[in-house]
Design an enzyme around this catalytic site. Structure first.
Site, PDB file in Angstrom:
ATOM      1  N   HIS A  77       0.840  -1.203   0.000  1.00 42.72           N
ATOM      2  CA  HIS A  77       0.000   0.000   0.000  1.00 42.72           C
ATOM      3  C   HIS A  77       0.875   1.254   0.000  1.00 42.72           C
ATOM      4  CE1 HIS A  77       0.547   0.812   4.363  1.00 42.72           C
ATOM      5  NE2 HIS A  77       0.439  -0.492   4.532  1.00 42.72           N
ATOM      6  N   ASP A 122      -0.223   4.309   0.935  1.00 39.98           N
ATOM      7  CA  ASP A 122      -0.622   5.330   1.911  1.00 39.98           C
ATOM      8  C   ASP A 122       0.055   5.128   3.260  1.00 39.98           C
ATOM      9  OD1 ASP A 122      -2.229   2.971   2.192  1.00 39.98           O
ATOM     10  OD2 ASP A 122      -3.644   4.091   3.440  1.00 39.98           O
ATOM     11  N   ASP A 182       6.234   1.139   7.441  1.00 38.25           N
ATOM     12  CA  ASP A 182       4.891   0.709   7.021  1.00 38.25           C
ATOM     13  C   ASP A 182       4.390   1.594   5.892  1.00 38.25           C
ATOM     14  OD1 ASP A 182       2.447  -0.540   6.941  1.00 38.25           O
ATOM     15  OD2 ASP A 182       1.680   0.388   8.757  1.00 38.25           O
ATOM     16  N   GLU A 218      -5.135   1.797   2.487  1.00 37.63           N
ATOM     17  CA  GLU A 218      -5.106   0.602   3.332  1.00 37.63           C
ATOM     18  C   GLU A 218      -5.267   0.950   4.809  1.00 37.63           C
ATOM     19  OE1 GLU A 218      -3.240  -2.513   5.908  1.00 37.63           O
ATOM     20  OE2 GLU A 218      -2.647  -0.413   5.638  1.00 37.63           O
ATOM     21  N   GLU A 219      -4.808   2.152   5.180  1.00 37.35           N
ATOM     22  CA  GLU A 219      -4.753   2.512   6.602  1.00 37.35           C
ATOM     23  C   GLU A 219      -6.080   3.030   7.156  1.00 37.35           C
ATOM     24  OE1 GLU A 219      -2.380   1.712   8.370  1.00 37.35           O
ATOM     25  OE2 GLU A 219      -0.462   1.841   7.340  1.00 37.35           O
ATOM     26  N   GLU A 250       4.213  -5.982   3.815  1.00 32.35           N
ATOM     27  CA  GLU A 250       3.919  -5.461   5.150  1.00 32.35           C
ATOM     28  C   GLU A 250       5.135  -5.643   6.059  1.00 32.35           C
ATOM     29  OE1 GLU A 250       1.475  -3.893   6.542  1.00 32.35           O
ATOM     30  OE2 GLU A 250      -0.169  -4.059   5.094  1.00 32.35           O
TER      31      GLU A 250
END
Length: 353
Positions: A71, A73, A97, A127-128, A156
């Site tokens: 991801h 974001d 992350d 995603e967050e 991840e």
């Protein structure tokens, strides 16, 4: 215009990605730079765009396809941009992350024009935040053919370990009611907070399962995460809501998880407010076995929910593997050990080359 050099050392590329802010919902600038770099520097890849997500893939006719995903974001910036290097650590929002993972994925896909497996890259948005906005869901609806693969690896943060599958998560509200009264004449009312005591007692007595699946031990947990009740300092409350969170092993599906919570709180009426199934390890898949051999590591269970669950629901074995440290995610002092970035790039190159 931002220019990214995807052929640069993955550590330098991580810093470049971090220096382009991409808080959830604001990924378009970074996505545009990444798309332009892939089109210019990786002519062997088909490149596509979906909202603020960037996709790329090879068409080499290999027997297997491996999907690498990350991801774009981050959580809101906490005075931790731009990135800065301090010895063996690279600091900045998103370093762990998961822009270090993204850098490794983008670098390898660009510098490996003829990998042993066909590759699909998915750099996605949101995603967050709430699951309804997750870019993978949009891609699954609009471009489902891009998510077909024999193995999915999410970058991840795992601190260089291989974390297989993931736990499922369920949140539910348990409501108790009473009768309001003036607290000076409390005998005229019924206290809803007091009536929630059996809920807390059951949580205190709860014994979670440890579940071994393919050598990965998933530990379940059932916790109260919020209690709301009370009207004023002189009123007997007539309502109380206890919110519980159940983290469950992937041998339970969503229906079984909900049934378990209802069994634990028999006599009450839990209202499920959020439910996402987990993902089985999928370690028997040939491509997964190859990847484990390349890492030389023993897989462990993923504690927490990740988007591997989405791939598992599509029938794709999925693993978590990234250079970031999950314990540093979302912190002001977020950073990544640069040696982990180099190691992750070497491991994935060994698997793919």
């Amino acid at each position: 215009m931002i220019t990214l050099d995807l052929t640069a050392d993955p550590v330098a590329l991580t810093a470049a990605l971090v220096d382009v802010p991409s808080v959830s919902g604001e990924e378009a600038r970074l996505a545009g730079a990444l798309e332009a770099a892939l089109r210019e520097q990786a002519p062997h890849l088909e490149v596509a765009r979906s909202g603020a997500a960037v996709l790329a893939r090879t068409h080499l006719g290999r027997d297997r396809r491996v999907l690498l995903a990350g991801h774009l974001d981050t959580v809101p910036i906490a005075d931790n941009l731009p990135s800065r290097r301090d010895g063996d650590r690279l600091y900045g929002c998103g370093t762990s992350d998961m822009k270090a993972g993204n850098a490794v994925i983008a670098h390898l896909a660009t510098t490996l024009p003829a990998p042993r497996h066909d590759l699909t890259l998915v750099f996605y948005d949101c995603e967050e935040i709430e699951a309804a906005r997750n870019g993978l869901g949009r891609i699954e609806r609009e471009l489902p053919e891009w998510l077909r693969a024999d193995l999915a690896i999410l970058g991840e943060p795992t601190n260089g370990a291989v974390e297989a599958g993931c736990q499922g998560t369920l949140r539910a509200e348990i409501r108790t009611t009473g009768r309001r009264a003036h607290s000076a004449r409390s005998w005229l009312g019924h206290n809803a907070i007091h009536r929630a005591a059996p809920v807390l007692e059951r949580l205190g007595r709860y014994e979670p399962r440890d579940v071994d699946i393919d050598g990965c031990v998933y530990r379940e947990g059932l916790q109260a995460v919020r209690i709301a009740g009370g009207v004023a300092g002189n009123v007997v409350p007539d309502e109380c809501v206890v919110t519980v969170n159940f983290r469950f092993a992937p041998d339970r599906d969503a229906a079984a998880a909900e049934a378990h919570v209802r069994e634990v709180f028999d006599g009450f009426d839990p209202v499920v407010t959020d439910l996402a199934p987990g993902a089985l390890p999928g370690l028997a898949a040939p491509a997964a076995r190859e990847f484990l051999a390349a890492t030389g590591a023993s897989p462990s269970a993923k504690y927490g929910w990740t988007d591997v669950s989405r791939f598992a629901a599509l029938g794709i074995p999925a693993l978590n593997y990234g250079p970031g440290d999950p314990n540093l995610a979302h912190t002001r002092e977020e950073h990544v050990d640069v040696a982990r970035i180099t190691e992750a790039a070497e491991v994935l190159r060994r698997f793919l080359a």
